[in-house]
Design an enzyme around this catalytic site. Structure first.
Site, PDB file in Angstrom:
ATOM      1  N   LYS A 180       1.569  18.702   0.484  1.00 44.10           N
ATOM      2  CA  LYS A 180       2.198  18.127  -0.711  1.00 44.10           C
ATOM      3  C   LYS A 180       1.078  17.871  -1.706  1.00 44.10           C
ATOM      4  O   LYS A 180       0.358  16.886  -1.617  1.00 44.10           O
ATOM      5  CB  LYS A 180       2.895  16.818  -0.328  1.00 44.10           C
ATOM      6  CG  LYS A 180       4.084  16.431  -1.192  1.00 44.10           C
ATOM      7  CD  LYS A 180       3.803  16.258  -2.666  1.00 44.10           C
ATOM      8  CE  LYS A 180       3.181  14.918  -2.990  1.00 44.10           C
ATOM      9  NZ  LYS A 180       2.792  14.808  -4.416  1.00 44.10           N
ATOM     10  N   GLU A 255      -8.707   8.899   3.159  1.00 45.89           N
ATOM     11  CA  GLU A 255      -9.921   8.884   2.335  1.00 45.89           C
ATOM     12  C   GLU A 255      -9.517   8.289   1.000  1.00 45.89           C
ATOM     13  O   GLU A 255      -8.759   8.888   0.248  1.00 45.89           O
ATOM     14  CB  GLU A 255     -10.473  10.307   2.208  1.00 45.89           C
ATOM     15  CG  GLU A 255     -11.919  10.322   1.767  1.00 45.89           C
ATOM     16  CD  GLU A 255     -12.047  10.405   0.274  1.00 45.89           C
ATOM     17  OE1 GLU A 255     -12.021   9.317  -0.379  1.00 45.89           O
ATOM     18  OE2 GLU A 255     -12.175  11.518  -0.247  1.00 45.89           O
ATOM     19  N   GLU A 385     -12.784   0.382  -8.261  1.00 50.70           N
ATOM     20  CA  GLU A 385     -12.937   1.807  -8.563  1.00 50.70           C
ATOM     21  C   GLU A 385     -12.286   2.076  -9.921  1.00 50.70           C
ATOM     22  O   GLU A 385     -11.105   1.786 -10.126  1.00 50.70           O
ATOM     23  CB  GLU A 385     -12.253   2.656  -7.475  1.00 50.70           C
ATOM     24  CG  GLU A 385     -12.437   4.133  -7.722  1.00 50.70           C
ATOM     25  CD  GLU A 385     -11.823   5.001  -6.620  1.00 50.70           C
ATOM     26  OE1 GLU A 385     -10.610   4.922  -6.405  1.00 50.70           O
ATOM     27  OE2 GLU A 385     -12.575   5.773  -5.984  1.00 50.70           O
TER      28      GLU A 385
HETATM   29  O1  TXE Z   1      -3.074   8.071  -6.743  1.00 53.07           O
HETATM   30  P1  TXE Z   1      -2.061   8.218  -5.521  1.00 53.07           P
HETATM   31  P2  TXE Z   1      -2.847   8.226  -8.323  1.00 53.07           P
HETATM   32  C1  TXE Z   1      -7.441   6.499  -7.078  1.00 53.07           C
HETATM   33  C2  TXE Z   1      -8.096   6.325  -8.434  1.00 53.07           C
HETATM   34  C3  TXE Z   1      -6.935   6.460  -9.375  1.00 53.07           C
HETATM   35  C4  TXE Z   1      -5.814   5.833  -8.594  1.00 53.07           C
HETATM   36  C5  TXE Z   1      -4.408   6.218  -8.976  1.00 53.07           C
HETATM   37  O2  TXE Z   1      -8.673   5.041  -8.516  1.00 53.07           O
HETATM   38  O3  TXE Z   1      -7.163   5.777 -10.579  1.00 53.07           O
HETATM   39  O4  TXE Z   1      -6.052   6.239  -7.267  1.00 53.07           O
HETATM   40  O5  TXE Z   1      -4.223   7.641  -8.894  1.00 53.07           O
HETATM   41  C6  TXE Z   1       0.808  11.063  -3.420  1.00 53.07           C
HETATM   42  N1  TXE Z   1       3.974   8.583  -0.194  1.00 53.07           N
HETATM   43  N2  TXE Z   1      -7.599   7.842  -6.551  1.00 53.07           N
HETATM   44  O6  TXE Z   1      -1.719   7.378  -8.797  1.00 53.07           O
HETATM   45  O7  TXE Z   1      -0.756   7.566  -5.814  1.00 53.07           O
HETATM   46  C7  TXE Z   1       0.701  11.610  -4.830  1.00 53.07           C
HETATM   47  O8  TXE Z   1       1.847  12.399  -5.140  1.00 53.07           O
HETATM   48  C8  TXE Z   1       3.238   9.693   0.005  1.00 53.07           C
HETATM   49  C9  TXE Z   1      -8.733   8.053  -5.686  1.00 53.07           C
HETATM   50  O9  TXE Z   1      -2.744   9.656  -8.652  1.00 53.07           O
HETATM   51  O10 TXE Z   1      -2.797   7.719  -4.336  1.00 53.07           O
HETATM   52  C10 TXE Z   1      -0.593  12.403  -4.738  1.00 53.07           C
HETATM   53  O11 TXE Z   1      -0.332  13.646  -4.108  1.00 53.07           O
HETATM   54  N3  TXE Z   1       2.452  10.220  -0.942  1.00 53.07           N
HETATM   55  C11 TXE Z   1      -8.638   9.318  -4.938  1.00 53.07           C
HETATM   56  C12 TXE Z   1      -1.457  11.521  -3.803  1.00 53.07           C
HETATM   57  O12 TXE Z   1      -0.529  10.690  -3.109  1.00 53.07           O
HETATM   58  C13 TXE Z   1       2.390   9.614  -2.136  1.00 53.07           C
HETATM   59  C14 TXE Z   1      -8.055  10.482  -5.627  1.00 53.07           C
HETATM   60  C15 TXE Z   1      -2.473  10.648  -4.521  1.00 53.07           C
HETATM   61  O13 TXE Z   1      -1.809   9.801  -5.413  1.00 53.07           O
HETATM   62  C16 TXE Z   1       3.129   8.443  -2.398  1.00 53.07           C
HETATM   63  C17 TXE Z   1      -6.941  10.136  -6.495  1.00 53.07           C
HETATM   64  C18 TXE Z   1       3.947   7.926  -1.359  1.00 53.07           C
HETATM   65  N4  TXE Z   1       4.690   6.816  -1.515  1.00 53.07           N
HETATM   66  C19 TXE Z   1      -6.775   8.854  -6.943  1.00 53.07           C
HETATM   67  N5  TXE Z   1       2.847   8.042  -3.658  1.00 53.07           N
HETATM   68  C20 TXE Z   1      -9.832   9.672  -4.081  1.00 53.07           C
HETATM   69  N6  TXE Z   1      -9.933   9.050  -2.898  1.00 53.07           N
HETATM   70  O14 TXE Z   1     -10.621  10.525  -4.407  1.00 53.07           O
HETATM   71  C21 TXE Z   1       1.969   8.930  -4.177  1.00 53.07           C
HETATM   72  N7  TXE Z   1       1.691   9.896  -3.270  1.00 53.07           N
END
Ligand code: TXE
Length: 483
Positions: A180, A255, A385
């Protein structure tokens, strides 16, 4: 930027080796971060598409793919790696349009994806069990077996690299995958899965269902047919993923980013450190889980480092992905808002260096890279972060204080230490709480071969390197009594 390099319809899912429209027929708009313009639509997959994908993966894992010889699995992955290399330019252009990455950074991601496939393709037939000395009359050995169906939830910051490290290792060990991708970045995931099909990966071994996290993502993490979940993203979503996985009692690898420090001592080779200090903060517009967002500097060299970093910030060029400069836009209007909120909270801080934005498309999601100096370690900008091109400088007096500050956040992903003192290097490598420590270098995310993952709120489990193969397998002990 247009999507002329696409050779498939992105408003579809790839399930069981076939391109199919999502059951609900819905789509989500696709925006070019460099201009904000709507440039297409992707599939809005949901629970029934996830059901179909898990079913296809189950068939593959119990059939063709599950039974194939390890060497043949490796051959398919290696072939796929070569096909990715042939497509680097097209993949980079697709990624640049989709996520706003400057082209050279997008190219590097595509090459890294190929490298993961080469590494895991080569490793597929090298994961051995053990024989264990036991009682007289027994032969005991262990088998490393695939989990079965693995779920992969991938974020938008490094889609190709994260797919390479997670799907690459899962396939190498014989799992069948349901991927996904993030709603803001699913094009290269679809392109990759189509290439995998062309490379001879059996139908159902890799399925891709784009869609919203709360819909397709939540359905995948809660699905009872999924035996392992790897997730990269935010702490808040990581908690939800772990909660959902706990209902089915399946293992998760999380992660969740970080607040990674680089620690610069008075005796460091400052000229060698400087490019790493800045690049590790602004690479991919700061949207890197292992970005070095905190620069801890001993007071004897503090002013020198501040001035040199400020000069580098002033020289940074920000522009559209296609202009291929140092820094592109952030991924979305939502992410721009999040970073701007943080900058608002830094209004009381000294801005030591800042890039100018110049003449950029009005609708693009641009943030001026900003370096703050003299930041107290308990300030929000030094603890949370930010996930944008923002770094804070924190001064320190001695080694003990440096370690206390370095360990003073909830995260523990990566750290860098700059000093010529060999004994101090070894002491800090032990004292700093992080999944990776770099001595006199800093490898933000780098190194396909290097095990990677965090402690604390940065998550748990290890990806990358040979180590990842253990996480994607389960160990069976066979005890035979033969007298
Ligand atoms: O993250 P999400 P977002 C951090 C970074 C950023 C913040 C928000 O600080 O500002 O997260 O980003 C999926 N069940 N990182 O909102 O929600 C979503 O569709 C299952 C750090 O984009 O964590 C996407 O595929 N999955 C990070 C993935 O989760 C779900 C990289 C990441 O989205 C879900 C990105 C649910 N209920 C953001 N809700 C790093 N570690 O590098 C969302 N997703």
């Amino acid at each position: 930027m247009s999507l002329q390099d696409l050779w498939f319809d992105p408003a579809q899912c790839l399930i069981g080796g076939e391109w199919v429209a999502p059951a609900g027929g819905g789509t989500l708009p696709l925006h070019d971060p460099s201009t904000g313009a709507e440039i297409g639509a992707i599939a809005r997959g949901g629970a029934s598409d996830i059901d179909a994908a898990v079913e296809a993966a189950t068939r593959a894992s119990q059939g063709d793919w599950g039974r194939i010889a390890a060497a043949e699995r490796g051959r398919i992955l290696s072939r796929l790696g070569r096909m990715v290399l042939e497509k680097v330019e097209a993949l980079a252009r697709i990624e640049a349009a989709d996520v706003g990455k400057p082209l050279k950074q997008a190219r590097a991601d595509a090459v890294a994806l190929a490298r993961y496939l080469e590494f895991y393709g080569g490793a597929a037939d090298k994961l051995h069990g053990q024989t264990i000395p036991y009682l007289d009359g027994y032969t005991v050995y262990t088998l490393r077996e695939a989990h079965g169906v693995t779920g992969h939830i991938v974020p938008w910051n490094y889609p190709m690299q994260i797919i390479g490290r997670s799907v690459g290792a899962a396939l190498a060990t014989g799992n069948a995958c349901v991927l996904k991708p993030a709603e803001d970045a699913c094009l290269t995931a679809l392109a990759f899965a189509d290439l995998a099909r062309q490379a001879g990966l059996p139908a159902g071994a890799l399925n891709v269902v784009p869609g919203l996290g709360a819909e397709a993502g939540a359905a995948l993490t809660a699905h009872p047919g999924v035996h392992h979940i790897s997730f990269t993203g935010s702490v808040a979503t990581g908690r939800m993923v772990q909660r959902a996985a706990s209902e089915n009692v399946v293992p998760v690898t999380l992660e969740l980013g970080g607040k990674s420090p680089q620690v610069v001592f008075d005796d460091a080779d400052i000229e060698a450190a400087l490019p790493f200090l800045v690049n590790a903060g602004i690479q991919n517009c700061g949207q890197t889980c292992s970005a070095s967002s905190r620069i801890l500097v001993q007071r004897g060299v503090y002013d020198r480092v501040r001035e040199a970093m400020a000069a580098r910030y002033a020289a940074l060029r920000v522009g559209r992905a296609i202009d291929d400069l140092d820094v592109g836009p952030v991924i979305s209007a939502k992410q721009k808002g999040l970073v701007e909120d943080f900058l608002g909270q830094g209004a009381d801080l000294e801005v030591a260096g800042q890039a100018s934005l110049g003449d950029l498309p009005g609708g693009g999601y641009y943030i001026a890279p900003t370096l703050y100096a003299g930041v107290a370690q308990d300030h929000t900008l030094a603890r949370d972060e930010i996930f944008g091109p923002v770094q804070v400088m924190i001064p320190f007096d001695d080694e003990a204080e440096a370690v206390a500050i370095a360990n003073g956040t909830d995260y523990g992903l990566v750290a860098g230490v700059w000093t010529r003192d060999g004994a101090r290097q070894l002491r800090l490598a032990r004292a700093i709480r992080a999944g990776q420590v770099f001595l006199n270098n800093y490898g933000a995310g780098g190194g396909v071969e290097l095990p990677f993952g965090g402690i604390g709120k940065s998550g748990h489990g290890r990806e990358k390197g040979f180590e990842a193969l253990y996480g994607f397998t389960t160990l069976k002990t066979v005890a035979a009594y033969h007298g």
